[in-house]
Every structure is written in C-alpha cells, then in structure tokens.
Design an enzyme around this catalytic site. Sequence first.
Site, PDB file in Angstrom:
ATOM      1  N   ASN A 113       0.797  -1.236  -0.155  1.00 50.31           N
ATOM      2  CA  ASN A 113       0.035   0.172  -0.015  1.00 50.31           C
ATOM      3  C   ASN A 113       0.698   1.250  -0.134  1.00 50.31           C
ATOM      4  O   ASN A 113       0.595   2.506   0.405  1.00 50.31           O
ATOM      5  CB  ASN A 113      -0.872  -0.019   1.238  1.00 50.31           C
ATOM      6  CG  ASN A 113      -0.095  -0.019   2.631  1.00 50.31           C
ATOM      7  OD1 ASN A 113       0.952  -0.143   2.486  1.00 50.31           O
ATOM      8  ND2 ASN A 113      -1.121   0.166   3.549  1.00 50.31           N
ATOM      9  N   ASP A 119       3.770  -5.708   4.423  1.00 46.84           N
ATOM     10  CA  ASP A 119       2.452  -6.145   4.893  1.00 46.84           C
ATOM     11  C   ASP A 119       2.057  -7.585   4.642  1.00 46.84           C
ATOM     12  O   ASP A 119       2.750  -8.033   3.891  1.00 46.84           O
ATOM     13  CB  ASP A 119       1.480  -4.979   4.716  1.00 46.84           C
ATOM     14  CG  ASP A 119       1.518  -4.655   3.028  1.00 46.84           C
ATOM     15  OD1 ASP A 119       1.638  -5.530   2.308  1.00 46.84           O
ATOM     16  OD2 ASP A 119       1.757  -3.353   2.803  1.00 46.84           O
ATOM     17  N   ASP A 188       6.615 -16.578  15.173  1.00 48.67           N
ATOM     18  CA  ASP A 188       7.632 -16.318  15.997  1.00 48.67           C
ATOM     19  C   ASP A 188       7.021 -16.155  17.394  1.00 48.67           C
ATOM     20  O   ASP A 188       5.827 -15.544  17.640  1.00 48.67           O
ATOM     21  CB  ASP A 188       8.225 -14.999  15.648  1.00 48.67           C
ATOM     22  CG  ASP A 188       9.550 -15.090  15.857  1.00 48.67           C
ATOM     23  OD1 ASP A 188      10.104 -15.513  17.120  1.00 48.67           O
ATOM     24  OD2 ASP A 188      10.216 -14.568  15.025  1.00 48.67           O
ATOM     25  N   ASP A 284      11.752 -17.455  20.274  1.00 48.55           N
ATOM     26  CA  ASP A 284      12.637 -16.447  20.553  1.00 48.55           C
ATOM     27  C   ASP A 284      13.537 -16.456  21.792  1.00 48.55           C
ATOM     28  O   ASP A 284      12.652 -16.700  22.888  1.00 48.55           O
ATOM     29  CB  ASP A 284      11.996 -15.111  20.475  1.00 48.55           C
ATOM     30  CG  ASP A 284      12.924 -13.737  20.529  1.00 48.55           C
ATOM     31  OD1 ASP A 284      13.614 -13.580  19.374  1.00 48.55           O
ATOM     32  OD2 ASP A 284      12.897 -12.866  21.296  1.00 48.55           O
ATOM     33  N   GLU A 342      15.243 -20.541  19.171  1.00 45.81           N
ATOM     34  CA  GLU A 342      16.486 -19.690  19.169  1.00 45.81           C
ATOM     35  C   GLU A 342      17.258 -19.786  20.313  1.00 45.81           C
ATOM     36  O   GLU A 342      16.983 -19.445  21.372  1.00 45.81           O
ATOM     37  CB  GLU A 342      16.073 -18.207  18.701  1.00 45.81           C
ATOM     38  CG  GLU A 342      17.334 -17.424  18.318  1.00 45.81           C
ATOM     39  CD  GLU A 342      17.182 -15.845  18.792  1.00 45.81           C
ATOM     40  OE1 GLU A 342      17.849 -15.027  18.181  1.00 45.81           O
ATOM     41  OE2 GLU A 342      16.498 -15.610  19.809  1.00 45.81           O
ATOM     42  N   HIS A 413      17.625 -11.895  10.636  1.00 46.14           N
ATOM     43  CA  HIS A 413      17.230 -10.582  10.534  1.00 46.14           C
ATOM     44  C   HIS A 413      18.344 -10.004  11.677  1.00 46.14           C
ATOM     45  O   HIS A 413      17.906  -8.501  11.950  1.00 46.14           O
ATOM     46  CB  HIS A 413      15.720 -10.356  11.114  1.00 46.14           C
ATOM     47  CG  HIS A 413      15.438 -10.882  12.184  1.00 46.14           C
ATOM     48  ND1 HIS A 413      15.345 -12.285  12.630  1.00 46.14           N
ATOM     49  CD2 HIS A 413      15.169 -10.261  13.541  1.00 46.14           C
ATOM     50  CE1 HIS A 413      15.321 -12.563  13.663  1.00 46.14           C
ATOM     51  NE2 HIS A 413      14.845 -11.402  14.437  1.00 46.14           N
ATOM     52  N   ASP A 414      18.852 -10.698  12.336  1.00 49.73           N
ATOM     53  CA  ASP A 414      19.879 -10.356  13.470  1.00 49.73           C
ATOM     54  C   ASP A 414      21.247  -9.955  12.884  1.00 49.73           C
ATOM     55  O   ASP A 414      22.224  -9.799  13.699  1.00 49.73           O
ATOM     56  CB  ASP A 414      19.903 -11.080  14.582  1.00 49.73           C
ATOM     57  CG  ASP A 414      18.492 -10.925  15.433  1.00 49.73           C
ATOM     58  OD1 ASP A 414      17.654  -9.987  15.258  1.00 49.73           O
ATOM     59  OD2 ASP A 414      18.243 -11.818  16.098  1.00 49.73           O
TER      60      ASP A 414
END
Length: 618
Positions: A113, A119, A188, A284, A342, A413-414
């Site tokens: 969008n 999204d 997650d 996590d 994790e 992503h870390d």
Amino acid sequence: MKEKSNQKVKLSLDSKIGTFYASPIGHDTIFKVLMQLGLSEKLITNKLVSNMKLKTLARFTKKQLGEDFFQVLLRLVNSEEDVPFVSRGEITQKWWKEAVFYQIYPRSFHDTNGDGIGDLRGIIEKLDYLQELGVTALWLSPIYDSPNDDNGYDIRDYHKIMKEFGTMEDFDELLSEVHNRGMRLIMDLVVNHTSDEHEWFQSALKDKNSPYRDYYFFSKEPNNWTSFFSGSAWNHYEEEDIYALHLFSKKQMDLNWDNEKVRADVIKMVNWWLSKGVDGFRMDVINYISKEAGLPMGNEVIGNMMGFTGIENYYYGPNLHKYLRQVRAEAFDKYDAFSVGETPGLGMNMCQLITGEERKELDMVFSFDHLETPGHVRFDDYEYDLNYYREYIVDWMENYGNNCWMSLFYNNHDNPRMISKITTDKAYHTAIAKLLAVMQFTLKGTPFIFQGDEMGLINYEFSSVDEITDVEAKGYYKELLEKGKTKEEAFKTLLAGTREHCRVLLPWEEILETASDIVKSQAPDKEIHETYKRLIALRKEDKTLVYGDFMLLSNKKDRFVYKRSLDGREYIVDCNLGKKVRKAYSVEKGFELAYESGKFELKSKLNSYEARIWVKQV
Ligand code: ISL
Ligand code: CA
C-alpha cells in the site's frame, strides 16, 4: 569422535581440568570461552593441563579470573544431571526435516500500500513466487500488535495483528493460501519478555497487589546484569522507586517463568494459535527463560569475556528443560506442531540435551557459533574465513547424532549479510552466494533461507547513521560515543555489525520483476535465483540429500569435500572455500555432474569459491 564422560559425579575444585572438559556442560562452557578469546582447544586438551586440578588452575589465575570464576562454572556444570545420548541409528522421518524454510521479516518483505512498510498482503502476493522457488515452509518474524521498540519483538497483544501489517482476516487468508499450496507456516513466539505496554505489565506496574506483579521481576535493588542493548538490564520506575528486569530493550520486560501462571498463560496463547492451524513456532531466545533463583550478581570476568554481565545465570537456566517439556506436552504435542528454538550461546552438548528426540523438548534449535570466527564479535570489521565454517559444520555433522537435527542458515534478521562478511570485493559475490547455497542444500539438516538470500543480497550502503534506526544499534552508538569514539568511528563500527543490513525493504522491482529485460535477466542476481531453484529441486528429488550419511572426504585448506549417501545413492560435493584457483577433487568413475556453480572450464580445476555436486549413476 570426542571423548565424553558419562559420570554423574558432581565436579569440584578437586576435579581434574580434563574431567571438567569431558563433562558435557564443562565442554560447552570452556569451548565458548576459548572461542570468544580466539584461543585453541589444545590449550586445554594437552596432557599437562588436563591432568591439573581445577584448584591449581584457580590458584594460578586468581589475579586474572578472581575467586568466584571456577565456582560459577562448577555451579553451571553441576546443574545438569544428564548427558547427551548420541544415536548413530536410523533417522526418524519428519516433514520439517525435508522442508525448505524461508524466513520472512514482514516489515521489509513486500509493501503493497505504499507506506514503505511490508505487510501481510505483500506476503500473500508473493506466495506464488515462493512456491516457484521451491520453498515449502515459511517462518514469519513477529506480526503481533506492538509499539515496535524492537520491530515487533516487543509484543503488546499476542492475539492481535500489528496494524501496519494488516488485519486478522488478512492473516487467516494468508494461512489458508499457504496451506492451499501445500506449504506450512510457523510463527515467532516471543515469550521471554513482553512489551512494557502489554496489559500484564501495565497492571503489574500500576498496582503492587496486581495478580500480574509476579509475572515480571521487580526489585528495589537491581543486580549488575547488563542488557543486550547496552546499559543496565534494569529500568527504573520513579513513581514507586522500583526497578524491573529487561535483558533486551527498556520496553521488553522479562517474564518470570518460575510463576506457574505465566507458563499457563503462555501455553494457553500457544494453543490458541495452534488451534487456528499454524504449523509451529520459532521460539525467541528460548534458552533465556529460566533464571537462577534470586537473580545472583553476574560474574564480572565472565561478563567482560562475553560482553554481557549476568548471562551465566540464565542462558542455560536451572528449569529450562522442565519448562520446555511442559510447553511441548501441553501445547505442541497436541497438534504435532513443530518447534525451533533460538538459543544464542549454547554449545553442541547443550543443544543435544534440548533437541534429542527422546527428550521431548524442542525439535530443532538455531545455534550461532558459525556466524563469527573465533575471537570475533558481530561488530568487528574483518573477513570471515570459510575454513572455520567447515571445521564447525564437520564437528556437528559428525557428532550431533541421528536423534538430533540441525538447522542450516547463514543469515537472519539479526545479522549483516554473510556474503559481505566473507569479502567486500564484489567480483566474488556471485560465486560466494552460490557456494553458500550449495552447502546449505547438500549438508545434513533443514535449510532456512533468509529473505533476499536467493537474490544474492549483500550489506546495504548506509550513507548516514540516521538511516540506522534499530534499537540495538542506537544504544550501541551512544555507548561508543560515551567511550570516546568519534562519530565516524562509531558509524563505521555500526556498519560492520548492524542488524539493519538485513532489514532493508527487498528490492523486488530492481531484481526480479524485470526478468523480461534481457540485460537484467543476465545480472548475477538472476543467476543466483536460478541456482537456488536448481538446488532446492535437487534436494527435493532425492532423500539422500536430506537423510543420507555425511562423510568428510577432504578438509585441506580452502577445500571442503564431502559425501552424502543413502541406500547406494551417493553425492560428492566439492567446494573451493577461497579465492585461489585449486585442483578439483577427482571423483571415481561412475559419477556425473549434478550441479556446477561456475563455468566448468577445466574439469581438473575449481575457480574462486566454485562448487560442484556429483551424483553416482545408478
Ligand atoms: O544480542 C545478542 C548478543 O549479541 C544476540 O545473541 C541476541 O541474544 C539475539 O540476537 C536474540 O535475538 C532475538 O531476540 C531479540 C530480538 O531483538 C531479535 O530480533 C531476536 O531475533 C529480543 O526479542
Ligand atoms: Ca504497507
């Protein structure tokens, strides 16, 4: 094979260093310390040292390590009663062992969008693309309602979707579209902490007598533990002059798992999502959930070595196994759902004690010892040597056991992008991307692609520190300036290690949607994408690459050659881990080329970072 001690005798200062190192937790702890310091294992395994009593070593090192150091290690080692069981027998077949996972970091995956934020509709739009790539399962980083202090890893409401990402209807549609394609979806699970805006914490903070007060750790006297995101792990609340514990940001409050009501509420929530049909969870920092009773002071020496004070009191806590078993029995098992934890900081023995299938705790874990070479931390600017990755992975391939199962990944992503860590020289990037993929899809374990890996993405060229908004980086930048670094130096450090590199919106337009454009279609990224497709297809065709035995054929410098075999089927993977052109492995007669990452100009040679997969003709 490594020697392992089976004794359940408690260790003490009178125990020999060798005995200590032969005990599972002792091994993992010392191994970690040596790695952190960039020192060799031989330091401990040589006869002279291994026959020495711990107390002798304690005496010699009193000045450097202090009085408590060995007491703390002994407490940790003695807290584990069990020893890992390493099976060499048949491997149980499971869908998640055969799966090809793809991690989506929704915020930066695909925006539909135009608000610049990825999204859920964006994910739905790309499902065909993912299916075509060959992906069979998705892991979504958090999509729950959150004030986004740590991009969704600070959850305000576990039962709501983050409004920037869409609605629960969008989620339901996504889940059924995933299932319609025969794919799976895992979520997650962030339950070491909640956002400080979660109603539990709000209630606990406002009212001393709230039933939620014991859901968290409140204290009048904070200990010396430090946060992973800089500074103290305790936030002060003026109204009541009290502190609360947060291992991560000031808005991520640690839950007290020793409170059975916390466990019951978490389990209820997990059941709620599983009954909706999700196929499992990535959990996590799940090894941090059990804290040593009374939250003892962190050992300063260990704190300095590891970079975080207090960590020995929760990274392998006293009730960890018990809590994992409870969550499994009361939630996961009811749905035959999949779990991957994790688990930063855990060594191989600890991972075996958590993932051994007979133990009924977790199915798999993400351990991280392969992401930096010994003596380095994420924010160091250095060239990653793939020879270390080979040593690491061979150890796991040979010693983890057939009752345990590995996750295979280079990015998430870390972390900054692995390709950039190996070299910043762009000339090698395509070859490296393909090499990493070859290993990821032919080693024993479940591959987890991180979004953009298949596009060969490298680190982003940030031009200013203002572009880096991650809470960890912001805290670290401030810390570096306080330590006297100049702004330029601090920015440079961030560039080496910031998590932001992996959180930049995927460049869909530039890369894949111009496939018709001849020039673009020949760009390296397209080539890498094709490689992923080929390799995933190869892995799916033949279960040898999933369940087959692993055998090392060569580990000379810069070379990694291994065989996978099952019921007479055989593959030989020949990798050049360095820049120098080298001799190729000479395969026996009867093998044919199944994949070639380079141009196969010379059969007898492998170019820089080139890799070949051979398959035995049947
Ligand atoms: O901070 C670390 C030490 O450098 C990491 O090992 C850290 O423990 C690990 O990255 C934890 O990550 C997970 O939990 C965090 C979140 O910010 C990360 O994105 C997530 O993957 C807190 O929820
Ligand atoms: Ca959007």
